[in-house]
Design an enzyme around this catalytic site. Structure first.
Site, PDB file in Angstrom:
ATOM      1  N   ARG A 136       0.859  -1.218  -0.073  1.00  0.00           N
ATOM      2  CA  ARG A 136       0.054  -0.013   0.183  1.00  0.00           C
ATOM      3  C   ARG A 136       0.955   1.190  -0.076  1.00  0.00           C
ATOM      4  NH1 ARG A 136      -5.263   0.177   0.827  1.00  0.00           N
ATOM      5  NH2 ARG A 136      -5.455  -2.172   1.233  1.00  0.00           N
ATOM      6  N   THR A 140      -1.098   7.580  -1.000  1.00  0.00           N
ATOM      7  CA  THR A 140      -2.387   7.487  -1.418  1.00  0.00           C
ATOM      8  C   THR A 140      -3.282   6.183  -1.168  1.00  0.00           C
ATOM      9  OG1 THR A 140      -1.653   5.974  -3.351  1.00  0.00           O
ATOM     10  CG2 THR A 140      -1.084   8.045  -3.940  1.00  0.00           C
ATOM     11  N   ASP A 234      -2.503  -9.369  12.308  1.00  0.00           N
ATOM     12  CA  ASP A 234      -1.584  -9.291  11.354  1.00  0.00           C
ATOM     13  C   ASP A 234      -0.985 -10.689  10.918  1.00  0.00           C
ATOM     14  OD1 ASP A 234       0.795  -9.013   9.644  1.00  0.00           O
ATOM     15  OD2 ASP A 234       0.319  -7.238   9.637  1.00  0.00           O
ATOM     16  N   ASP A 237       2.889 -10.823  10.535  1.00  0.00           N
ATOM     17  CA  ASP A 237       3.656 -10.699  11.863  1.00  0.00           C
ATOM     18  C   ASP A 237       3.602 -11.967  12.628  1.00  0.00           C
ATOM     19  OD1 ASP A 237       4.215  -8.133  11.126  1.00  0.00           O
ATOM     20  OD2 ASP A 237       2.800  -7.192  12.724  1.00  0.00           O
TER      21      ASP A 237
HETATM   22  N1  URA Z   1      -3.957  -8.727   6.642  1.00  0.00           N
HETATM   23  C1  URA Z   1      -3.587  -9.192   8.160  1.00  0.00           C
HETATM   24  O1  URA Z   1      -2.849  -9.977   8.345  1.00  0.00           O
HETATM   25  N2  URA Z   1      -4.949  -9.259   8.648  1.00  0.00           N
HETATM   26  C2  URA Z   1      -5.965  -8.619   8.415  1.00  0.00           C
HETATM   27  O2  URA Z   1      -6.796  -8.613   9.282  1.00  0.00           O
HETATM   28  C3  URA Z   1      -6.286  -7.980   7.231  1.00  0.00           C
HETATM   29  C4  URA Z   1      -5.248  -7.954   6.112  1.00  0.00           C
END
Ligand code: URA
Length: 242
Positions: A136, A140, A234, A237
């Site tokens: 991303r 923007t 995430d 992570d």
């Molecule tokens: N990517 C992730 O790792 N978790 C989410 O909730 C959305 C996108």
């Protein structure tokens, strides 16, 4: 924030009366016929419970994610065509079976999608795997393609596109556009993910009606930061660095 209400089901073996089975939240059902949700078995729900838990440590997160990924890959492979194949068994009898037809490759959306590569390799030895890096743009907030490396003959292959969390569908849409620009027909792409959002699958069903999505669970929605809710946080992570 968008969202659906969470359906609750009694879970457990049929020999137990309903009153003795726990209630668990199961996947939202989706009426697009290009979306395939894994059967909401007690095993799958227990595996998802493990990886959704914020107190699950990384080693367990990896182990249980891998079990779900394996189920997704096995189900994804069921969407590939087979041809009749009759063999002879060691007792001299013939068996009318089938064998796979066609070539495949994996394409992972970095970084989280790479976590699904091993599950694909476990089922398809020496499978070719391409990569796409989309991030991303901070200014923007639109997804931007940074890198792609794909097999030369990808247009002749079935593509298993890998990304565990299907949230807004921004990166996945861009990844599919990259594949289509390499002449992969939409109906030869299978998008495998662990958790999808209703908005992700809906936007895909409209934009790519012939592409199949295989997911373990469609969650309730997205939060203001576009995390899937209830989700698992995430994925990259938790799998790689947390
Ligand atoms: N990517 C992730 O790792 N978790 C989410 O909730 C959305 C996108």
């Amino acid at each position: 924030t968008t969202g659906t209400t969470a359906p609750a089901h009694r879970v457990g073996p049929d020999y137990r009366p309903d009153a003795q089975k726990p209630t668990a939240t199961v996947s939202t059902q989706i009426s697009y016929d290009n979306v395939h949700i894994l059967p909401q078995t007690s095993q799958l729900l227990a595996l998802l419970t493990m990886i959704r838990d914020k107190n699950t440590a990384r080693a367990d997160f990896i182990f249980y994610s891998n079990r779900i990924i394996r189920l997704l890959v096995e189900e994804g492979l069921n969407h590939l065509p087979v041809i009749g194949h009759t063999i002879t068994t060691p007792v001299g009898q013939s068996y009318a079976g089938v064998k796979f037809q066609g070539k495949i490759c994996g394409v992972s959306i970095m970084r989280a999608g790479e976590a699904m590569e091993q599950g694909l390799r476990d089922c398809c030895r020496s499978v070719r795997i391409g990569k796409i890096l989309i991030q991303r743009d901070e200014d923007t907030s639109k997804p931007k393609l940074f890198y792609d490396k794909l097999p030369e003959d990808i247009s002749e292959r079935w593509v298993l596109l890998l990304d565990p969390m299907f949230a807004t569908g921004g990166s996945a849409t861009m990844a599919v556009d990259v594949l289509k620009s390499k002449r992969v027909p939409e109906d030869r792409i299978l998008f495998l993910n662990i958790i999808a959002s209703p908005e992700g699958v809906t936007s895909f069903a409209k934009r790519f009606p012939r592409l199949r999505v295989v997911t373990a669970f469609v969650d309730q929605g997205l939060d203001e930061k576009n995390y899937i809710v209830p989700g698992l946080g995430d994925f990259g992570d938790r799998f790689y660095t947390l």
